[in-house]
Design a protein around this motif. Structure first.
Motif, PDB file in Angstrom:
ATOM      1  N   ARG A 477      10.276  25.481 -17.448  1.00 38.93           N
ATOM      2  CA  ARG A 477       9.513  24.517 -18.283  1.00 38.93           C
ATOM      3  C   ARG A 477      10.730  23.522 -18.770  1.00 38.93           C
ATOM      4  NH1 ARG A 477       5.601  26.006 -22.822  1.00 38.93           N
ATOM      5  NH2 ARG A 477       7.427  26.679 -23.635  1.00 38.93           N
ATOM      6  N   ARG A 478      11.828  24.244 -19.423  1.00 46.58           N
ATOM      7  CA  ARG A 478      12.570  23.496 -20.352  1.00 46.58           C
ATOM      8  C   ARG A 478      13.622  22.768 -19.165  1.00 46.58           C
ATOM      9  NH1 ARG A 478      13.242  28.249 -23.098  1.00 46.58           N
ATOM     10  NH2 ARG A 478      14.857  29.159 -21.731  1.00 46.58           N
ATOM     11  N   ARG A 479      13.671  23.077 -17.956  1.00 42.05           N
ATOM     12  CA  ARG A 479      14.619  22.415 -17.008  1.00 42.05           C
ATOM     13  C   ARG A 479      13.846  21.236 -16.589  1.00 42.05           C
ATOM     14  NH1 ARG A 479      15.770  26.704 -12.715  1.00 42.05           N
ATOM     15  NH2 ARG A 479      16.808  24.817 -11.496  1.00 42.05           N
ATOM     16  N   LEU A 549      13.348  21.890  -8.255  1.00 38.41           N
ATOM     17  CA  LEU A 549      14.391  22.402  -9.009  1.00 38.41           C
ATOM     18  C   LEU A 549      15.403  23.568  -8.402  1.00 38.41           C
ATOM     19  CD1 LEU A 549      12.488  22.604 -12.462  1.00 38.41           C
ATOM     20  CD2 LEU A 549      14.418  21.105 -12.035  1.00 38.41           C
ATOM     21  N   GLU A 550      14.493  24.411  -7.642  1.00 37.29           N
ATOM     22  CA  GLU A 550      15.149  25.629  -7.074  1.00 37.29           C
ATOM     23  C   GLU A 550      15.577  25.323  -5.663  1.00 37.29           C
ATOM     24  OE1 GLU A 550      15.293  28.819  -8.058  1.00 37.29           O
ATOM     25  OE2 GLU A 550      15.181  27.902  -9.961  1.00 37.29           O
ATOM     26  N   GLY A 551      15.211  24.065  -4.767  1.00 42.33           N
ATOM     27  CA  GLY A 551      15.868  23.863  -3.872  1.00 42.33           C
ATOM     28  C   GLY A 551      15.057  24.639  -2.640  1.00 42.33           C
ATOM     29  N   ARG A 552      14.354  25.324  -3.006  1.00 43.58           N
ATOM     30  CA  ARG A 552      13.529  26.329  -2.107  1.00 43.58           C
ATOM     31  C   ARG A 552      12.177  25.777  -1.375  1.00 43.58           C
ATOM     32  NH1 ARG A 552      15.277  31.123  -5.095  1.00 43.58           N
ATOM     33  NH2 ARG A 552      14.238  32.459  -3.690  1.00 43.58           N
ATOM     34  N   GLU A 553      11.930  26.323  -0.164  1.00 45.91           N
ATOM     35  CA  GLU A 553      10.773  25.974   0.384  1.00 45.91           C
ATOM     36  C   GLU A 553       9.694  26.898  -0.200  1.00 45.91           C
ATOM     37  OE1 GLU A 553      10.408  26.428   4.699  1.00 45.91           O
ATOM     38  OE2 GLU A 553       8.504  25.281   4.569  1.00 45.91           O
ATOM     39  N   ILE A 554       8.688  26.394  -0.862  1.00 45.83           N
ATOM     40  CA  ILE A 554       7.681  27.230  -1.023  1.00 45.83           C
ATOM     41  C   ILE A 554       6.387  27.176  -0.295  1.00 45.83           C
ATOM     42  CG2 ILE A 554       6.120  28.091  -3.115  1.00 45.83           C
ATOM     43  CD1 ILE A 554       8.405  27.028  -4.843  1.00 45.83           C
ATOM     44  N   GLU A 567      11.534  20.333  -1.710  1.00 47.44           N
ATOM     45  CA  GLU A 567      12.120  19.279  -2.156  1.00 47.44           C
ATOM     46  C   GLU A 567      11.127  18.314  -3.044  1.00 47.44           C
ATOM     47  OE1 GLU A 567      15.609  17.394  -1.237  1.00 47.44           O
ATOM     48  OE2 GLU A 567      15.992  19.529  -0.913  1.00 47.44           O
ATOM     49  N   GLY A 568      10.238  19.245  -3.784  1.00 44.51           N
ATOM     50  CA  GLY A 568       9.185  18.356  -4.525  1.00 44.51           C
ATOM     51  C   GLY A 568       8.206  17.681  -3.804  1.00 44.51           C
ATOM     52  N   GLN A 569       8.098  17.654  -2.429  1.00 44.64           N
ATOM     53  CA  GLN A 569       7.104  16.996  -1.656  1.00 44.64           C
ATOM     54  C   GLN A 569       6.131  18.329  -1.048  1.00 44.64           C
ATOM     55  OE1 GLN A 569       6.696  13.819  -1.372  1.00 44.64           O
ATOM     56  NE2 GLN A 569       8.154  13.680  -2.887  1.00 44.64           N
ATOM     57  N   CYS A 570       4.818  17.987  -0.992  1.00 41.29           N
ATOM     58  CA  CYS A 570       4.033  18.599  -0.405  1.00 41.29           C
ATOM     59  C   CYS A 570       3.545  18.225   1.001  1.00 41.29           C
ATOM     60  CB  CYS A 570       2.612  19.072  -1.047  1.00 41.29           C
ATOM     61  SG  CYS A 570       1.289  20.171  -0.297  1.00 41.29           S
ATOM     62  N   SER A 571       3.587  18.898   1.977  1.00 41.78           N
ATOM     63  CA  SER A 571       3.198  18.867   3.495  1.00 41.78           C
ATOM     64  C   SER A 571       1.804  18.069   3.541  1.00 41.78           C
ATOM     65  CB  SER A 571       3.488  19.880   4.204  1.00 41.78           C
ATOM     66  OG  SER A 571       2.362  20.844   3.862  1.00 41.78           O
ATOM     67  N   CYS A 572       0.867  18.452   2.550  1.00 45.12           N
ATOM     68  CA  CYS A 572      -0.714  17.896   2.972  1.00 45.12           C
ATOM     69  C   CYS A 572      -0.658  16.662   2.532  1.00 45.12           C
ATOM     70  CB  CYS A 572      -1.583  18.892   2.658  1.00 45.12           C
ATOM     71  SG  CYS A 572      -1.757  18.890   0.682  1.00 45.12           S
ATOM     72  N   LYS A 573      -1.555  15.911   3.346  1.00 47.72           N
ATOM     73  CA  LYS A 573      -1.704  14.556   3.027  1.00 47.72           C
ATOM     74  C   LYS A 573      -3.120  14.290   2.562  1.00 47.72           C
ATOM     75  CE  LYS A 573       1.181  13.087   6.928  1.00 47.72           C
ATOM     76  NZ  LYS A 573       1.268  14.710   7.468  1.00 47.72           N
ATOM     77  N   ASP A 574      -3.780  15.173   2.774  1.00 49.40           N
ATOM     78  CA  ASP A 574      -5.223  14.899   2.400  1.00 49.40           C
ATOM     79  C   ASP A 574      -5.984  15.548   1.177  1.00 49.40           C
ATOM     80  OD1 ASP A 574      -4.800  17.508   3.701  1.00 49.40           O
ATOM     81  OD2 ASP A 574      -6.977  17.592   3.297  1.00 49.40           O
ATOM     82  N   TYR A 575      -5.054  16.492   0.788  1.00 51.47           N
ATOM     83  CA  TYR A 575      -5.554  17.476  -0.397  1.00 51.47           C
ATOM     84  C   TYR A 575      -6.032  16.866  -1.656  1.00 51.47           C
ATOM     85  CZ  TYR A 575      -6.507  22.060  -1.595  1.00 51.47           C
ATOM     86  OH  TYR A 575      -7.017  23.335  -1.798  1.00 51.47           O
TER      87      TYR A 575
END
Length: 576
Positions: A477-479, A549-554, A567-575
């Motif tokens: 949260r601080r970051r 922030l973490e540069g990880r895929e979640i 990278e801060g983007q979500c794959s879904c377009k419709d959600y």
DNA sequence: ATAGGGTTAG
């Protein structure tokens, strides 16, 4: 090939039938100079074993008309054909015929076939009566038939009771019970029973491809990739060869565990693919938001001469919906010959998510059948996204009628009112829930790690590494605040959020799960979080932020859909 | 020469 007597003729016929070449088998049957009951039985069996139950039943009548007297074997074949049809009226008339026939020995074979027929036609009590009447003459097959009779109808307790009482369990006994758990939403029990099969002392049958198919399916439903991979390793170590169905369940498992790449790899490696192979991968791609690839796969399916079926269209419409492919979805829907309730639900979902809420509503009005819960549910969800409180009420009341005990529907409507600031209506829906005794389901998230499943619920402080998790949360949260991530005013990673006006809810379960996954996963590796409800906007934003922030895929699976955050983007377009 | 039980898809 010498065809001198009736035995060689019949053997030839059986040979053709075994390879599935029923036309040649029938030509052989028609050309026979003499027939015996055995020749008729061989032909009947050919039809029955290859899924042509109606043909078998028709031929049975021809046989009787031709003056042949059915023997025990004939009855067993005909009864199993009727079992596959699942028609109780037919079952009863067949039973009447059988009891009128003279000179028939009601042996264990015949009774077990009858038991199975009654069970598959929904007559569980009649099946149990046969089971009990057989007394000590029951064999393993009889026990197995009764166990699967119970699991088919979802009665797991009596099934398990018989299973535990059984003295000589064979591999089918284990498979029936494991599959019973897997198919009735008890996948964890399925996996546990599989482990019992391997570890309990005494004589135990070796798992076969059917066992493994159920285990893969269970792992898919659970989303437990570690256990799944262990099962795959077991498969290799024990040289178990999978058939098409087994590979299909592997595709299912990988898709559901977020490893769509592995699902595609299995699909490519398969030599013989059937409609289920395609349907499973299409649905997997749909869940991952890969609409274009799903469409390509359906084209390939047609090129291979495999006809799309009900499930294909469900999958492909879901793919269009999740991939934002409105025009393609509309066009495909038109090509469905007799769209089912499910297809309408998909189409309403597609239109609704694309913002065509009015058109979705009109589609419901013009449906040739009574809409089921999924149809109204899709509309209600669209109303949430596009804030159509007026239509939401209509959809919700249709839904409450069909599913009065589904808490999700009430919560959804309540949240829609909350969005519109209509707090008195929010209270009204909450009171309605209380009055009807509807419990709000707890949304929990989980992460698999080190062979264990770590579960989290909102505000959870019970996890053994709780302090690390909250420490990381505060740190993140601080970051985020430093990097200006809260600029849009959304409630990113607030320690306490007010979910509704009555309850104060702690940190959401998926944030806790993501933080735990970050702590335990190896740096750089993608992490997976499974959730059984819906990722809320708050968490959606938070997870996007964390992935950046973490540069990880979640990868988050919720409501059987996957969201890849990179990278801060979500794959879904419709959600949203 | 013919016969009964278990596997896959949103």
């Amino acid at each position: 090939m010498p065809r001198r007597n009736v035995v060689t003729w019949t053997a030839t016929l059986t040979g053709y039938a075994r390879t599935g070449d029923l036309e040649s088998a029938r030509r052989c049957f028609d050309a026979m100079p003499h027939r015996t009951v055995v020749s008729w039985n061989a032909m009947l069996s050919g039809y029955s074993q290859n899924g042509f139950e109606d043909e078998a039943l028709r031929l049975f009548h021809d046989m009787v008309d031709a003056g042949f007297r059915p023997n025990e074997t004939t009855w067993v074949i005909v009864i199993s054909s009727c079992a596959a049809r699942g028609d109780p009226t037919l079952a009863d008339s067949l039973a009447t015929l059988l009891h009128r026939a003279r000179g028939i020995d009601f042996n264990c074979f015949l009774r077990t076939a009858l038991l199975d027929m009654y069970a598959k036609c929904g007559r569980l009590a009649a099946a149990r009566r046969i089971f009990d009447d057989l007394g000590p003459r029951k064999n393993t097959v009889t026990w197995n038939a009764m166990i699967s009779a119970y699991t088919r109808s979802g009665d797991l307790a009596p099934a398990r009771e018989l299973f535990d009482r059984m003295l000589n369990k064979d591999v089918v006994s284990w498979n029936s019970m494991i599959a019973g758990y897997a198919q009735n939403g008890q996948s964890a029990f399925a996996v546990r029973l599989f482990k019992d099969m391997l570890t309990l002392t005494g004589e135990h049958p070796k798992p076969d491809e059917f066992t493994m198919a159920s285990v893969f399916s269970a792992c898919g439903h659970l989303g437990t990739l570690e256990i799944g991979n262990w099962a795959v390793a077991f498969l290799g170590k024990n040289q178990i060869r999978l058939g098409t169905s087994g590979y299909n369940s592997l595709i299912f498992m990988y898709s559901k565990c977020g490893s769509i790449k592995d699902a595609q790899r299995i699909f490519q490696e398969m030599e013989r693919k059937d409609a289920v192979s395609y349907n499973t991968l299409i649905s997997g791609l749909a869940a991952h938001g890969r609409g274009r690839e799903a469409l390509e796969l359906m084209s390939k399916m047609k090129e291979e001469g495999i006809n799309p079926d009900h499930a294909t269209y469900v999958g492909i419409l879901t793919a269009c919906s999740h991939g934002g492919l409105l025009q393609e979805g509309r066009r495909l829907f038109e090509t469905i010959e007799a769209p089912s309730n499910d297809h309408y639900a998909c189409m309403v979902d597609l239109l609704g998510r694309a913002g065509e809420v009015e058109e979705a509503n009109r589609l419901i009005q013009t449906m040739p059948m009574k809409p089921h819960a999924g149809v109204y549910g899709s509309l209600l969800n669209a109303c949430r996204i596009y804030r159509r409180t007026d239509l939401a009420e209509m959809a919700a009341y249709g839904l409450f009628e069909i599913e009065p005990n589904n808490s999700g529907n009430y919560v959804l409507l309540s949240n829609i009112y909350a969005q519109a600031g209509r707090w008195e209506d929010v209270d009204r829906v909450r009171r309605m829930m209380r009055k009807r005794g509807v419990m709000k389901a707890t949304g929990w998230s989980w992460v698999e790690h080190g062979g264990e499943v770590h579960k989290f619920i909102a505000g959870d402080r019970s996890h053994e590494r709780c302090s690390e998790i909250y420490h990381l949360l505060a740190n993140l949260r601080r970051r985020m605040e430093r990097s200006g991530y809260v600029a849009d005013g959304s409630c990113v990673l607030r320690d306490v959020v007010e979910e509704d006006r009555e309850e104060m809810v702690g940190v959401h379960s998926e944030k806790l799960a993501v933080c735990f996954a970050l702590i335990v996963s190896e740096a750089g590796e993608a992490i997976r979080v499974m959730k059984n409800m819906r990722v809320c906007w708050d968490c959606h934003t938070a997870i996007r932020a964390i992935s950046k922030l973490e540069g990880r895929e979640i990868i988050v699976r919720d409501n059987n859909r996957f969201h890849h955050f990179v990278e801060g983007q979500c794959s879904c377009k419709d959600y949203w």
